[in-house]
Design an enzyme around this catalytic site. Structure first.
Site, PDB file in Angstrom:
ATOM      1  N   ARG A  87      66.730  87.420  79.042  1.00  0.00           N
ATOM      2  CA  ARG A  87      65.543  86.529  78.743  1.00  0.00           C
ATOM      3  C   ARG A  87      65.407  85.260  79.158  1.00  0.00           C
ATOM      4  NH1 ARG A  87      64.826  84.664  74.123  1.00  0.00           N
ATOM      5  NH2 ARG A  87      65.641  86.248  73.140  1.00  0.00           N
ATOM      6  N   TYR A 139      38.277  81.264  86.879  1.00  0.00           N
ATOM      7  CA  TYR A 139      38.767  82.774  86.815  1.00  0.00           C
ATOM      8  C   TYR A 139      38.084  83.335  85.365  1.00  0.00           C
ATOM      9  CZ  TYR A 139      41.791  86.759  85.761  1.00  0.00           C
ATOM     10  OH  TYR A 139      42.196  87.989  85.218  1.00  0.00           O
ATOM     11  N   ASP A 213      45.486  75.511  89.578  1.00  0.00           N
ATOM     12  CA  ASP A 213      45.630  76.951  89.885  1.00  0.00           C
ATOM     13  C   ASP A 213      45.012  77.282  91.480  1.00  0.00           C
ATOM     14  OD1 ASP A 213      45.288  79.907  90.304  1.00  0.00           O
ATOM     15  OD2 ASP A 213      44.253  80.058  88.440  1.00  0.00           O
ATOM     16  N   LYS A 238      48.816  87.988  93.488  1.00  0.00           N
ATOM     17  CA  LYS A 238      47.821  88.061  94.508  1.00  0.00           C
ATOM     18  C   LYS A 238      48.855  87.634  95.798  1.00  0.00           C
ATOM     19  CE  LYS A 238      44.703  88.337  91.190  1.00  0.00           C
ATOM     20  NZ  LYS A 238      45.598  88.025  90.165  1.00  0.00           N
TER      21      LYS A 238
END
Length: 460
Positions: A87, A139, A213, A238
């Protein structure tokens, strides 16, 4: 064919210019993280076998030779802290983060388990009582998170504003400066384009952070850090991954303090991507630039032109049916503008786009997202989407396959009705993510579906 008057060296240089389709030799950077010809980085410490492809490290924990002493601090993919627990740091994730940073021209990149987790990490830079100015068209998942979690549960004020409206922005700044400007350009789903440098000046004048973004453009078509942004966010799901098989997000920055805070949040919250997902996304990044020619507007034409054809010849995209997202998107936008079943097309590459000149100046290409409004109402948009066969009716974007959706009922259904109406996100708006299928097949698919919707109105 070369010009007979050219010298052999001129022929060679012309050929190199033709092959090197993107400035700064982006193909080398996307593949090698650093340029082996100009940089002194030595990855031998992280790759003792000389493997051409980075390995997938599935280990959750790492052996220590001395208590409290992390392993492999000299591995560049551990960023100098070594490995102790996956992690906290993982070699496969590290090499992917370095690759995205190189592609986005950033010093640092931090990867998260989703684009939403990446957005959340940026918000962790703020404190209760701070304020965010967010672009009004954003978004759906971002506005939902801001409205329903960040504001009521974290005590952070949010204002959704049109960054292109100078009077509104000036007035709002008089009543309190934000700590963060959150910008999408082009926006989702109406593809509004905003001058990043202009917003950057506004943010810096008010001692605020500008986060952009950049999902819709990808690092190939736009680099916001070069234009004054402090942070760049991507939904890796994406374009960076590009195959609809990974959910992930990243945050890029050149600011050491921001980076350290993001890295602390990554470890503390633990929203990290799996090593296998990092491997897949890294593989997608390596070919993000492949076949995606840069486009510029031909000032004497209504079309877009390719600049990466042999010997700098310029060919209008309307005469080509290239299996690339950029050429497909341009041809489809031109087709849609002329179709009787369409009332409006929004695509930054069209001169009809209100911010076409801004897009042409700050982007390296116009991208492959198209928004259009079909005739009729909700019934007609449903017919269009249900009749499509090459396009897939699905949320998401930026993959090799072409996708279509109705934002008002799908990705932006959580946006309040009055806000959707104000932004023009009605039930006739259809968002397309253009893929690499045959352009003629994509246009035939749209033509059939739109004609069927027109026929339904004639029968009514």
């Amino acid at each position: 064919m070369s010009n007979p008057a050219q010298t052999p060296n001129e022929v060679l240089q012309s050929a190199i210019a033709s092959a090197d389709i993107y400035h700064h030799g982006v193909g080398t950077t996307f593949l090698h993280i650093h340029n082996p010809l100009t940089d002194n980085d030595d990855d031998a410490a992280s790759n003792p076998t000389g493997a051409v492809v980075p390995s997938i490290s599935l280990a959750t924990t790492f052996r220590q030779s001395t208590p409290g002493e992390a392993t492999a601090r000299d591995d560049p993919n551990s960023f100098g802290v070594g490995y102790e627990y996956s992690r906290t740091g993982n070699p496969t994730r590290g090499v992917f983060e370095r690759a995205v940073a190189a592609a986005e021209k950033a010093k640092y990149c931090v990867a998260f388990s989703s684009g939403s987790a990446a957005t959340s990490a940026v918000i962790h830079l703020l404190s209760p009582g701070d304020k965010i100015f967010c672009i009004d068209d954003v978004y759906g998942g971002t506005q939902r998170y801001f409205r329903r979690i960040v504001h009521p549960r974290m005590g952070i004020d949010i204002e959704f504003l049109d960054f292109n409206n100078d009077e509104v922005m000036k007035e709002k700044l008089q009543f309190g400066c934000p700590k963060l400007f959150w910008l999408e350009t082009p926006t989702n789903p109406t593809l509004k384009v905003t001058d990043i440098r202009k917003v950057s000046h506004m943010a810096k004048a008010n001692n605020a952070i500008l986060a952009v973004d950049n999902t819709f453009c990808s690092p190939y078509f736009q680099n916001p850090l070069d234009r004054g942004a402090d942070i760049v966010v991507h939904s890796v799901t994406k374009y960076i991954n590009g195959h609809s098989d990974v959910v992930m997000g990243v945050v890029c920055t050149n600011d050491e303090s921001i980076y350290q805070s993001l890295r602390f949040t990554q470890n503390g919250v633990g929203a990290v991507p799996s090593p296998f997902d990092c491997y897949l996304a890294h593989r997608g990044l390596k070919t993000l630039h492949d076949g995606s020619c840069r486009a510029v507007s031909d000032r004497s034409s209504t079309n877009v032109v390719l600049t990466c054809v042999p010997f700098n010849q310029l060919l209008t995209l309307t005469t080509l049916f290239l299996a690339t997202i950029l050429s497909n998107a341009n041809a489809i936008s031109i087709f849609l503008e002329a179709h009787p079943g369409v009332t409006k097309v929004v695509y930054p590459g069209l001169k009809s786009h209100p911010q076409h000149e801004i897009a042409k100046e700050q982007q390296h290409g116009f991208g492959a997202m198209i928004t259009f409004y079909c005739v009729g109402g909700r019934a007609q948009s449903a017919i269009v989407l249900e009749k499509l066969r090459v396009f897939t009716l699905a949320e998401s974007l930026g993959a090799v396959e072409s996708l279509a959706e109705c934002p008002s009922l799908m990705t932006h259904a959580s946006v309040p009705d009055e806000q959707r109406e104000l932004l023009g996100i009605d039930d006739t708006l259809i968002r397309l993510s253009i893929g690499i299928e045959s352009c003629s097949d994509l246009i035939a698919d749209l033509d059939f579906a739109l004609n069927d919707a027109l026929s339904s109105m004639a029968k009514a």
